[in-house]
Design an enzyme around this catalytic site. Structure first.
Site, PDB file in Angstrom:
ATOM      1  N   HIS A 122       0.853  -1.271   0.074  1.00 38.90           N
ATOM      2  CA  HIS A 122      -0.110  -0.024  -0.133  1.00 38.90           C
ATOM      3  C   HIS A 122       1.091   1.099  -0.033  1.00 38.90           C
ATOM      4  O   HIS A 122       2.027   1.018   0.392  1.00 38.90           O
ATOM      5  CB  HIS A 122      -0.887  -0.190   1.252  1.00 38.90           C
ATOM      6  N   ASP A 199       3.676  -4.281   7.616  1.00 42.15           N
ATOM      7  CA  ASP A 199       2.159  -3.546   7.445  1.00 42.15           C
ATOM      8  C   ASP A 199       1.105  -4.741   7.732  1.00 42.15           C
ATOM      9  O   ASP A 199       0.878  -5.701   6.895  1.00 42.15           O
ATOM     10  CB  ASP A 199       2.148  -2.959   6.108  1.00 42.15           C
ATOM     11  N   GLN A 202      -4.098  -5.295   6.970  1.00 42.04           N
ATOM     12  CA  GLN A 202      -5.164  -6.339   6.430  1.00 42.04           C
ATOM     13  C   GLN A 202      -4.785  -7.699   6.781  1.00 42.04           C
ATOM     14  O   GLN A 202      -5.449  -8.575   6.529  1.00 42.04           O
ATOM     15  CB  GLN A 202      -4.630  -6.383   4.951  1.00 42.04           C
ATOM     16  N   LYS A 225     -10.145  -0.884  10.824  1.00 38.97           N
ATOM     17  CA  LYS A 225     -10.365  -2.177  10.114  1.00 38.97           C
ATOM     18  C   LYS A 225     -10.623  -3.263  10.873  1.00 38.97           C
ATOM     19  O   LYS A 225     -10.844  -4.202  10.313  1.00 38.97           O
ATOM     20  CB  LYS A 225      -8.891  -2.013   9.311  1.00 38.97           C
ATOM     21  N   CYS A 366      -4.965   2.588  -3.174  1.00 39.49           N
ATOM     22  CA  CYS A 366      -3.585   3.062  -2.818  1.00 39.49           C
ATOM     23  C   CYS A 366      -2.709   2.285  -3.133  1.00 39.49           C
ATOM     24  O   CYS A 366      -1.686   1.650  -2.153  1.00 39.49           O
ATOM     25  CB  CYS A 366      -3.734   3.348  -1.128  1.00 39.49           C
TER      26      CYS A 366
HETATM   27  N1  PMP Z   1      -1.726  -0.690   4.639  1.00 39.18           N
HETATM   28  C1  PMP Z   1      -2.702  -1.218   4.060  1.00 39.18           C
HETATM   29  C2  PMP Z   1      -2.246  -2.543   3.791  1.00 39.18           C
HETATM   30  C3  PMP Z   1      -3.922  -0.944   3.939  1.00 39.18           C
HETATM   31  O1  PMP Z   1      -4.867  -1.641   3.473  1.00 39.18           O
HETATM   32  C4  PMP Z   1      -4.156   0.248   4.605  1.00 39.18           C
HETATM   33  C5  PMP Z   1      -5.876   0.988   4.258  1.00 39.18           C
HETATM   34  N2  PMP Z   1      -6.437   0.528   3.129  1.00 39.18           N
HETATM   35  C6  PMP Z   1      -3.317   1.200   4.966  1.00 39.18           C
HETATM   36  C7  PMP Z   1      -2.225   0.664   4.952  1.00 39.18           C
HETATM   37  C8  PMP Z   1      -3.551   2.483   5.461  1.00 39.18           C
HETATM   38  O2  PMP Z   1      -4.637   2.360   6.568  1.00 39.18           O
HETATM   39  P1  PMP Z   1      -4.886   3.675   7.328  1.00 39.18           P
HETATM   40  O3  PMP Z   1      -5.596   4.551   6.151  1.00 39.18           O
HETATM   41  O4  PMP Z   1      -5.716   3.329   8.234  1.00 39.18           O
HETATM   42  O5  PMP Z   1      -3.730   4.375   7.906  1.00 39.18           O
END
Ligand code: PMP
Length: 422
Positions: A122, A199, A202, A225, A366
């Protein structure tokens, strides 16, 4: 096995009627809904205990401080951290990763050092490293994926050198769903003395998480999430590394003492939680975790594998018209399924699904470099959670069949939204 029908009773929003249909919420990778237990915990905090933490001797402040500290302990236990001191509350995954970038990398990288990131990351686990690399004259190298959406481990072995200082990767991809082999990656990184930043945005909401078994040095995830409120997330870090790391944001609460010549930083985790934190958010997240623990993360995982397996099987019926990305094996991935209907723009499909009351996400999620790598301008992403059912998937497949039937008409539609997140 969990009972989604029972669980659904705790989520009032799932009774919403959207476009004359009962809401089918398949956008859980972006954010999940909140059970009444979490909503009530936040309400109770504000109605009975609200006060600022740490600084007060009065009863409310002590109650708030205790609740907020206990919330750290709940999270620590959930991820099997050695100590709650390793759990730092931040606003989200993005802030967690930036905290490492500006607290560790900014102070430790030297010119010519290398950072390894995966192409399935991401932007939140890619762009902070790119900016830091620019600042420090370091270099970012990317690990590719196979056509089936697995990480190319052999390439990673070649990319890691004595110059590698950081290896960043997602435990699970937010597009492909691929679950990466943390220990294998961590072992390769640690052999050359690099730190490993995972990270978990997910993965932590969906897979049992044990930070000691993952063998990484940092893990970032977001409360929203995993049934918690927005504005609260977690950076877990190994205590010995956190002890050496500089705070990224400084000010109130980060110190024990300040003179004009010297600063004595506060104990962990407070050193990294600058200013008045999201107290209610931390308490809400702890309630969300308690809810998940009650269900059992093994059961969450089992339910999601079953939903994913069922979807991929039903997708076979649409094989001529639909392509999906990522592993074919449900056990190799989380319940995140990105796909396209051939000949239709992803936004058009998303808008058509909304007419059926089905909420999915469309765009590049993203993860632009990953989409470019796959030769795509975007995808439709369905992502499940504990309250989703097999019946909802049947309804989703029916809706997709109708959309495919109307392809000729729909392909003339100009998609009006251009969104790329999240
Ligand atoms: N990393 C991953 C793998 C994500 O899916 C997301 C959110 N879609 C993020 C980071 C960013 O999360 P946040 O917007 O809560 O900071």
């Amino acid at each position: 096995m969990l009972d989604p029908e029972e669980i659904r009773k705790d989520f009032p929003v799932l009774n919403r009627i959207i476009n004359n249909r009962r809401l089918v919420y398949f956008d859980n990778a972006a954010t999940t809904h909140k059970p009444v237990q979490v909503i009530k915990a936040i309400e109770e905090f504000y109605t009975k205990h609200n006060a600022n933490i740490h600084r007060g001797l009065h009863t409310l402040s002590q109650e708030a401080s205790q609740m907020y500290e206990e919330a750290h302990e709940v999270i620590a236990k959930f991820i099997n951290a050695r100590s709650w001191r390793e759990v730092i509350f931040v606003s989200n995954t993005t802030e967690a990763i930036n905290t490492v970038a500006y607290g560790w990398a900014l102070w430790n990288l030297r010119e010519g050092d290398e950072i390894i990131v995966t192409i399935m990351d991401h932007h939140s686990n890619m762009l902070p490293w790119r900016l830091i690399a620019q600042l420090k004259n370091a270099r970012v190298k990317y690990v590719d994926v196979t056509d089936e959406g697995y990480l190319k481990y052999e390439q990673l072995e070649e990319l890691i050198t004595e110059r590698t200082r950081i290896v960043a990767f997602p435990i699970a991809s937010n597009v492909l769903g691929t679950i990466n082999e943390s220990r294998r990656i961590a072992k390769l990184a640690h052999e050359v003395g690099a730190i490993v930043v995972a990270d978990g945005a997910q993965s932590v909401p969906h897979i049992p998480t044990n930070v000691r078994e993952l063998e990484v040095d940092f893990l970032a995830f977001s409360g929203h999430k995993m049934l918690g409120p927005t504005g609260i997330g977690v950076l877990w870090g190994r205590e010995d590394i956190l002890e050496e790391m500089k705070p990224f944001k400084v000010g109130g609460d980060t110190i024990k003492d300040v003179t004009l010549d010297n600063v004595v930083w506060h104990d962990l985790p407070w050193r990294f939680e600058a200013g008045t934190p999201n107290i209610a958010g931390g308490i809400g997240l702890a309630e969300a975790v308690k809810y998940l623990v009650k269900i059992g993360m093994e059961n969450v995982r089992e339910h999601e594998i079953s939903l994913t397996e069922y979807t991929l099987k039903r997708f076979e019926e649409l094989a001529g018209d639909l392509e999906y990305y990522g592993p074919r094996k449900a056990t190799d991935k989380t319940a995140v399924i990105a796909f396209n209907i051939k000949g239709l723009n992803h936004h058009t499909v998303g808008m058509a699904l909304d007419l059926f009351g089905i909420a999915v996400r469309t765009g590049m999620h993203c993860a632009h470099p990953l989409h470019y790598r796959l030769g795509l301008t975007g995808s439709v992403r369905a992502s499940y959670y504990i309250y989703n059912t097999h019946e909802e998937i049947d309804y989703f497949i029916e809706a997709l069949e109708k959309i495919i039937e109307m392809k000729d008409v729909l392909s003339k539609e100009k998609p009006s939204t251009v969104c790329t997140g999240t």
